[in-house]
Structures are given as structure tokens and as C-alpha cells.
Design a protein around this motif. Sequence first.
Motif, PDB file in Angstrom:
ATOM      1  N   ALA B  87       0.823  -1.199   0.000  1.00  0.00           N
ATOM      2  CA  ALA B  87       0.000   0.000   0.000  1.00  0.00           C
ATOM      3  C   ALA B  87       0.863   1.257   0.000  1.00  0.00           C
ATOM      4  N   THR B  88       0.419   2.227  -0.716  1.00  0.00           N
ATOM      5  CA  THR B  88       1.152   3.476  -0.736  1.00  0.00           C
ATOM      6  C   THR B  88       0.811   4.284   0.505  1.00  0.00           C
ATOM      7  N   ALA B  89       1.614   5.286   0.752  1.00  0.00           N
ATOM      8  CA  ALA B  89       1.360   6.156   1.892  1.00  0.00           C
ATOM      9  C   ALA B  89      -0.002   6.820   1.753  1.00  0.00           C
ATOM     10  N   VAL B  90      -0.374   7.111   0.493  1.00  0.00           N
ATOM     11  CA  VAL B  90      -1.664   7.753   0.246  1.00  0.00           C
ATOM     12  C   VAL B  90      -2.805   6.827   0.660  1.00  0.00           C
ATOM     13  N   ASP B  91      -2.682   5.547   0.256  1.00  0.00           N
ATOM     14  CA  ASP B  91      -3.711   4.568   0.622  1.00  0.00           C
ATOM     15  C   ASP B  91      -3.834   4.479   2.146  1.00  0.00           C
ATOM     16  N   ARG B  92      -2.694   4.406   2.794  1.00  0.00           N
ATOM     17  CA  ARG B  92      -2.728   4.248   4.245  1.00  0.00           C
ATOM     18  C   ARG B  92      -3.324   5.471   4.917  1.00  0.00           C
ATOM     19  N   ALA B  93      -2.966   6.628   4.401  1.00  0.00           N
ATOM     20  CA  ALA B  93      -3.502   7.860   4.972  1.00  0.00           C
ATOM     21  C   ALA B  93      -5.016   7.914   4.773  1.00  0.00           C
ATOM     22  N   LEU B  95      -7.051   5.326   4.511  1.00  0.00           N
ATOM     23  CA  LEU B  95      -7.672   4.386   5.450  1.00  0.00           C
ATOM     24  C   LEU B  95      -7.734   4.988   6.854  1.00  0.00           C
ATOM     25  N   GLU B  96      -6.669   5.672   7.212  1.00  0.00           N
ATOM     26  CA  GLU B  96      -6.615   6.272   8.544  1.00  0.00           C
ATOM     27  C   GLU B  96      -7.687   7.350   8.691  1.00  0.00           C
ATOM     28  N   ARG B  97      -7.820   8.141   7.630  1.00  0.00           N
ATOM     29  CA  ARG B  97      -8.841   9.184   7.644  1.00  0.00           C
ATOM     30  C   ARG B  97     -10.229   8.553   7.761  1.00  0.00           C
ATOM     31  N   PHE B  98     -10.431   7.496   6.989  1.00  0.00           N
ATOM     32  CA  PHE B  98     -11.712   6.788   7.045  1.00  0.00           C
ATOM     33  C   PHE B  98     -11.975   6.278   8.468  1.00  0.00           C
ATOM     34  N   ASP B  99     -10.965   5.630   9.064  1.00  0.00           N
ATOM     35  CA  ASP B  99     -11.121   5.064  10.406  1.00  0.00           C
ATOM     36  C   ASP B  99     -11.502   6.140  11.426  1.00  0.00           C
ATOM     37  N   ASN B 100     -10.795   7.264  11.356  1.00  0.00           N
ATOM     38  CA  ASN B 100     -11.071   8.340  12.307  1.00  0.00           C
ATOM     39  C   ASN B 100     -12.504   8.830  12.208  1.00  0.00           C
ATOM     40  N   GLU B 101     -12.959   8.995  10.974  1.00  0.00           N
ATOM     41  CA  GLU B 101     -14.326   9.465  10.791  1.00  0.00           C
ATOM     42  C   GLU B 101     -15.340   8.388  11.165  1.00  0.00           C
ATOM     43  N   PHE B 102     -14.957   7.158  10.867  1.00  0.00           N
ATOM     44  CA  PHE B 102     -15.856   6.029  11.068  1.00  0.00           C
ATOM     45  C   PHE B 102     -16.294   5.899  12.528  1.00  0.00           C
ATOM     46  N   VAL B 103     -15.364   6.140  13.454  1.00  0.00           N
ATOM     47  CA  VAL B 103     -15.695   5.967  14.872  1.00  0.00           C
ATOM     48  C   VAL B 103     -16.173   7.264  15.524  1.00  0.00           C
ATOM     49  N   ASN B 104     -16.301   8.295  14.703  1.00  0.00           N
ATOM     50  CA  ASN B 104     -16.794   9.556  15.231  1.00  0.00           C
ATOM     51  C   ASN B 104     -18.323   9.519  15.268  1.00  0.00           C
ATOM     52  N   ILE B 105     -18.859   8.663  16.130  1.00  0.00           N
ATOM     53  CA  ILE B 105     -20.293   8.390  16.147  1.00  0.00           C
ATOM     54  C   ILE B 105     -20.808   8.294  17.575  1.00  0.00           C
ATOM     55  N   ASP B 106     -22.103   8.193  17.680  1.00  0.00           N
ATOM     56  CA  ASP B 106     -22.753   8.059  18.968  1.00  0.00           C
ATOM     57  C   ASP B 106     -22.193   6.886  19.769  1.00  0.00           C
TER      58      ASP B 106
END
Lengths: 294, 174
Positions: B87-93, B95-106
Amino acid sequence: MVRAGRYMELEAKGKRSRASSDILAGDRLSALPDCIIHHIMSFMKARQVVQTCVLSTRWTNLWRSVLCLDVDEEEFRNQGRDYTMDEELEKFEDFTDHLLIPNNISISSLDMFRLHVTDRYRSGKQSAKWIRHGVKYSTRAPDIQVKGLSSNSWRIKRLHLSNVHLDDNFTKHVSSGCPYLECLELKAPAVAYLFLALNRDQFEVAGGVSIDEMPFLVKASVDLQGILCKNQTKLLGSFSNVTSLELLRFPAKFSNSLWRMDGMETSSSQGLKRTEIIYKDEDLRQLVKLLSSN
Amino acid sequence: MAAPESGDGNNGAARMVTLISSDNTRFEVEAAAASLSQTLQLTILDGGGGGGDGIPLPNVDSATLSKVLEYCIKHAPAAANGGAPNATAVDRAELERFDNEFVNIDQSVLYSLIMAAHNLEIEGLQSLVAKKVADMIKGKSPMEIRRTLGFPDPTPEEQAEMNAHMLEYGWAYE
């Protein structure tokens, strides 16, 4: 009338579910099984883990049965009051003393233990003692019965020690008491992952640090800190089982002196051939020399 | 013994499986994504979940399952690369962005998620949510934790018990 009745019923239901999601979030957390709460705790530092015991009766003893423990001196820094450094260190020492008595948490029952102290904690004598006692008392704590493992050995798989002052007894205890250890990280000045980084003094304990009695250790990392002494080569010589060996800060004359050292010339060279060596230093020539001479 | 028919017919197209939530909603998803669940992986390797059958998940409701699958679909390509060494650094970044937003929930959704991730044995998701909850606790006093995590205010008895506890475990407090 029917309509109104139905409407009210719906509204009441709506209210009930809204209320339950608002008020009961904490209860929902508490309702999770122990293993999930322990997993959450594995991302927290030890002191904070213990502090959760006041949340509710559900939490009173949860911290005692964690499998991962991260004791960090830095957790005791800048606590918002004007404590002097000595007072902070005293609190850290007092906390860890209490935490690691067998009635609270026995290191021997953990999967992972991390003990991180910084240069501030110079006296540091306690830290090695905590580890030694962990081994010593693992057989005596009646509450701790780990199924399938002999009672006189740790079940610990990952041991991370930073800046811990190691004395003569340490090596003996850890190498003979931790047959399941897969990952040993001992680090002095801060470096990265899975480390064995000890300064000259720490290496010159009787016999040095040797890991040949830990058959499951597969990954090791050594920070040589630009120096080379006999005990370091002895240590490197004991890595015959590891498949990934990371070497940092090679001393400039490493490859010249290496092969004259006793420890390295023994059985280890054979093992090292199968080893993946990750070399993080500017001077690549040293690595080339090392590999070609092997 | 015939080979499982589903999946063999449509060359090139990704194999799909059907998952059925506790409230009987059917979700069709790529087998590769569903296989992030260690629990489902075995069934899927056995050829289950295809065609009209579907795999019932009596412990996971549809709201939670759709969230779980959102995670799985996003993480499936990286997981297929064996933890994504390529995976490129872009891909990893990303995924990380997705993860952070993903758990930003109730919070209550978080707890349903971690429970589902536990039942379905989705390691990455378990750790992601566990870390999120730990982060909500970090650096807070017990009273602040109670408030943040939505514990009801302590009754006077509970408060007295809390105080006694803090006295007993003084070594863990200031």
C-alpha cells in the motif's frame, strides 16, 4: 380518537428509545463482556485503568484481571498541581509498588507488560525489583492459576522495558522464568519498536543479557548505541532463534572487532544466516561488511 | 459431490454472499469483505452464504451490520494484500482518515459495533473501537469519565462508596 391514541403511543415509544440511548450509554458500556472492557483498557495507561474502579460496582475489580498492562512514569507528569519532580516520581513508585503486589496484579498472569521510565527516574532500582518479584511471587499467588501452563513460569508473551536499570539477577530471572516470551523490548534512550538497547553499564551486568533460554523469541531489536563491548556480542550471539533482528547505531569499527569477540564466533553465525537483518543507519558499508564476513 | 455453483458461473465477477441481520434485513456483500470476519470466513470458505441461502446473524441488527459492512468493504482491499505491504502512503492515509471518521459516532453505536466486531471476530474493527473508547477516557477524572461516558449521576450512597474507594485506592489517585 384512534388516531390520537396511536399517535401518542408512537410518541411514547419514541421518547422511551431516545431516553434509553441518552441515559444508558454508560450502562451499555458496563454491559459489555469483561474481555471487551479489558481490550479497551489495553489502550490505556495503568493508572487510568485502576481509576476506572470507582465508575460503578461493575468496574470495581475489572482492572485486576487485565491481560495487558502499561505502566508509564510519564503518566505521573504535570498532574495539574505543583508537584516537584521528586514528588511525582514518588507517586509513580508508590503507585507501581501497590499495583504489582500479587493481590492486585501479578505480572506473571499478564500477556503483555510494559514498564516505561524516563531518565528522570535515575534511582530506578525499583523497576528491576518489580520484575524480579513478578517472577518470584508468581508461584505463590494462590489466586492465579493459569490453565495448561506450569505454575512456576510466566505466561507473558510481550515484555517491554524502557530505561529500566537491570541488575545481575534480572537476566537470570527473566530468561529462566519466561518460556513463552515472544517479544522482549528493553530500551534505554528512546528508540522505536521491539528493542534491546542498553548502555554500557547495563550490559556489564554479570554475564550480560542473553536470550538463548527463550525459544519462542522471534523478533529482536538491538540498539548498540555506537559502542561495542564483549557482552553485546555475546547477546547478539544468543539470537540464534530470532528470524528478524534489527540492529541500530552500529559502532564504526563494528565489523573489524566483531569476529574477535568470543560470543559471536560460536554457534550463532549459523543462526544469523537465516536472520532478516534490518539496518537503520547511515553507514551502509558496515552492514555489507557484516554480511559478507558471515 | 458437485462444486458449489454460486461463484463458478460468473467468471471475473467477485463472489457475493448474503448476510441476514437479526431483524431479517438481507445484505449482499462481496465475499472478500465479509471474510474480514474470522467467524464468517469459515462459512464462506465452505461455500456458504451464496445463492438464496444467506448467513443469519442473530446477534447483529441491521443498523449495526450496515456499519460493520461499511468498515469491511473499505478495508477488504488492504486485507487482501496481506496487511498491505504494497500500500502506498496515500492509501494508508486514506484508510486512517476513514477510520477516524468512522468511529466519530454516537457512543451507543460504538458499543453495538464493538460487540458485533467481537462476535464476528473482526480484529481491526475491535481494536479501532476499543481505542476510540479508551481515548474518550484518557486524561479524565472519574467524575469526568462518568459524564463523558453517560453514567447516571451517582446517588448519595454511590458517591459515598466512590469516596471510600478513592480513599482505599489513594495510591492510584493524587
